[in-house]
Design an enzyme around this catalytic site. Structure first.
Site, mmCIF file in Angstrom:
data_model
loop_
_atom_site.group_PDB
_atom_site.id
_atom_site.type_symbol
_atom_site.label_atom_id
_atom_site.label_comp_id
_atom_site.label_asym_id
_atom_site.label_seq_id
_atom_site.Cartn_x
_atom_site.Cartn_y
_atom_site.Cartn_z
ATOM 1 C CG ASP A 40 -24.279 15.424 30.853
ATOM 2 O OD1 ASP A 40 -23.232 16.083 30.912
ATOM 3 O OD2 ASP A 40 -24.318 14.234 30.458
ATOM 4 C CD GLU A 98 -46.040 22.261 37.719
ATOM 5 O OE1 GLU A 98 -45.764 21.613 38.765
ATOM 6 O OE2 GLU A 98 -46.330 21.730 36.637
HETATM 7 C C1 NOJ Z 1 -20.771 16.081 29.449
HETATM 8 C C2 NOJ Z 1 -20.122 16.118 30.778
HETATM 9 O O1 NOJ Z 1 -19.720 17.427 31.066
HETATM 10 C C3 NOJ Z 1 -18.972 15.153 30.718
HETATM 11 O O2 NOJ Z 1 -18.137 15.257 31.830
HETATM 12 C C4 NOJ Z 1 -19.530 13.767 30.558
HETATM 13 O O3 NOJ Z 1 -18.454 12.866 30.376
HETATM 14 C C5 NOJ Z 1 -20.453 13.675 29.359
HETATM 15 N N1 NOJ Z 1 -21.343 14.781 29.254
HETATM 16 C C6 NOJ Z 1 -21.287 12.431 29.446
HETATM 17 O O4 NOJ Z 1 -22.250 12.553 30.453
#
Ligand code: NOJ
Length: 551
Positions: A215, A268
């Site tokens: 993310d 790993e």
């Molecule tokens: C991207 C994620 O896909 C989204 O749903 C989220 O709100 C933001 N990152 C923050 O984590």
């Protein structure tokens, strides 16, 4: 992993699974509810794995199911090593994973390293201690500006709207949150933050996961001194915003050290574990840097997602994507929808087809549902014929539209609240899936509860309505995925064919793909029809907004 059907391939060779995999995104809250509380869960996912195996995908990416107060659909994690009781238990996860592997499906989990929840033990400790404490160093705390520090330390804005800095009640210092105030950004210059996340990776790798979706992969490192920035990013929504991520909080050189280290950790392990970057960076050459040989294996191709319904634009983005990723020896990904964007079935039905509004509500332009679906079906035949790895967002295989009339009282996206409703937000693409047209909650769970209301139109899209119906979107996806596998299109090579204006034509693996984006029919080249997005009556013409694979 003894029962697994997953063959080990030589690391990094031409046929390594993630180079050509079709990966299905499950948004756990909205996929299948087993316990009847109206929120999807891990046992629900486990019960539907045979459906995904039959669909013909290779892997599943699960959006977060970790312990979380759920202020941003679980992207606010309070414990990275546990399952939120909403979704089940670690034992449920292990059972689901074992069953997926038994069916030959790989599992990728979401990793949220940019920020934790304010409920995370580290943040609780931080706000319980005084400014300057060691516990505060794991986050980005700063004194404010102004006479009494009453002004935020810099002018950064949150992606969800409003200021990117908040103060805990009674606290003199500000903490940075690029997203909601419940999502404080971690300090990735802190050794303990780095080592703990390596441990989190190992925790899930030891359990047997096949990879991670990372993310906000472009956000972990902030520029030295946190300089002011006049720009405004809307990372996960809005067309203009997606390409303005050149501020001091994005795409800093230091992020790559983190991924090089993580890659060593993954290497790993056996079975070719992988990482895919969620990085909204531009131009594509910047994105390719995340998938260099010693970093991640994949990055989401958001340029493809942002492409309008236009033949030349499709040709350009495909050519560019293949070229740029080839330069670093990585596969390209193809993605049309996810849990952060208006579903492409609906976007293709807008007056600017493919435009990307920040959510749609009853007051906004209502997409032409039939036209959008027709184009989305054609787009599926374009996407699934391309070499590389393709992502499918849950419900896309049903042709599911966005819920475009969800009332404000049901909305849960923090972006909606932080912008006082100016951004409609992402709830409309997160509505629980319809499995049975005549059942309560369309078979989403055993009862009537659904955490977001489903539109009545979902009855038409339910799985049981489409199964066995040769003209349905579900059967179209199944047929295309079967052929894609048989002909090994994911490992293939694309050769453009000449085509008239408004038409995308190419060959891959002996399949001739023709996509007509025009609003009028075009002449069809000869060949056996392998699969088509609409019935082909005359045999000589490809109707408006449709596509065909010819053998
Ligand atoms: C991207 C994620 O896909 C989204 O749903 C989220 O709100 C933001 N990152 C923050 O984590």
């Amino acid at each position: 992993m003894t029962q697994t059907n997953l063959a080990r391939s030589a690391p990094q060779d031409e046929t390594t699974w993630w180079r050509h995999a079709v990966i299905y995104q499950v948004y756990p809250r909205s996929f299948a509810d087993n316990d009847g509380d109206g929120i999807g869960d891990l046992p629900g996912i486990a019960s539907r794995l045979p459906y995904l195996a039959k669909l013909g995908v290779d892997a599943i990416w699960l959006s977060p199911f970790y312990r979380s107060p759920q202020h941003d659909g679980g992207y606010d994690v309070s414990d990275y090593r546990d399952v939120d009781p909403l979704f089940g238990t670690l034992a449920d996860f292990d059972r689901m994973l074992a069953e997926a592997h038994r069916l030959g499906l790989r599992i990728i989990v979401d990793l949220v390293p940019n920020h934790t929840s304010t409920e995370h033990a580290w943040f609780r400790e931080a706000v319980a201690t005084l400014p300057g404490s060691a516990a505060r160093q794991r986050y980005i705390f700063r004194d404010g500006k102004g006479k009494d520090g009453e002004l935020p330390p810099n002018n950064w804005q949150s992606i969800f709207g409003g200021n990117a800095w908040s103060r805990a009640p009674g606290d003199s210092q500000w903490y940075l949150h690029l997203f909601d105030r419940s999502q404080p950004d971690l300090n990735w210059d802190h050794p303990e933050v780095r080592s703990d996340f390596e441990d989190v990776l190992r925790f899930w790798l030891d359990r047997g996961v096949d990879g991670f979706r990372v993310d906000v992969a472009h956000g972990l490192i902030k520029a030295e001194g946190l300089p002011d920035w006049a720009g405004q990013t809307s990372m996960v929504e809005g067309e203009e915003g997606a390409h303005s991520n050149n501020g001091p909080m994005w795409d800093q050189e230091g992020v790559h050290d983190v991924y090089r280290r993580w890659r060593q950790v993954l290497d790993e392990y056996d079975n070719d574990r992988m990482m895919v970057a969620e990085a909204w960076v531009h131009p594509p050459q910047r994105l390719a840097r995340y998938v260099r040989a010693d970093e991640m294996q994949q990055a989401f191709n958001f340029d493809y997602l942002l492409t309008h319904w236009d033949a030349q634009a499709f040709r350009d983005v495909v050519t560019r994507s293949l070229a740029v990723s080839a330069e670093v020896g990585a596969p390209t990904t193809w993605v049309m929808s996810n849990h952060d964007t208006v579903r492409h079935t609906s976007r293709y039905g807008l007056s600017v087809p493919g435009a990307r509004p920040k959510g749609i509500d009853a007051a906004g332009e209502q997409p032409n549902e039939a036209l959008g679906l027709r184009r989305a079906r054609a787009a599926a035949l374009l996407t699934l014929a391309l070499p590389g790895s393709a992502y499918i967002y849950q419900g896309e295989e049903l042709g599911l539209p966005e819920h475009t009339t969800l009332a404000a009282e049901h909305r849960q996206d923090p972006a909606f609240f932080r912008t006082s409703g100016e951004e409609i937000g992402r709830d409309g693409c997160r509505v629980p899936l319809p499995w049975q047209s005549a059942a309560p909650a369309f078979g989403f769970g055993p009862g009537t509860a659904t955490w977001l209301p489903q539109p009545v139109s979902f009855a038409r899209y339910a799985v049981d309505r489409q199964e066995g119906d040769a003209g349905s979107t579900l059967e179209l996806y199944r047929a295309a995925l079967r052929l894609r596998r048989q002909r090994d299109l994911g490992n293939g090579e694309l050769v453009w064919r000449d085509a008239e204006p408004g038409v995308v034509a190419f060959a891959n693996g002996g399949v001739h793909v023709v996509v007509n984006t025009n609003d009028h029919p075009v002449a069809l080249p000869g060949g056996e029809v392998l699969v088509s997005s609409v019935p082909l009556d005359s045999g000589h013409m490809l109707p408006a907004n449709s596509a065909v694979w010819l053998g």
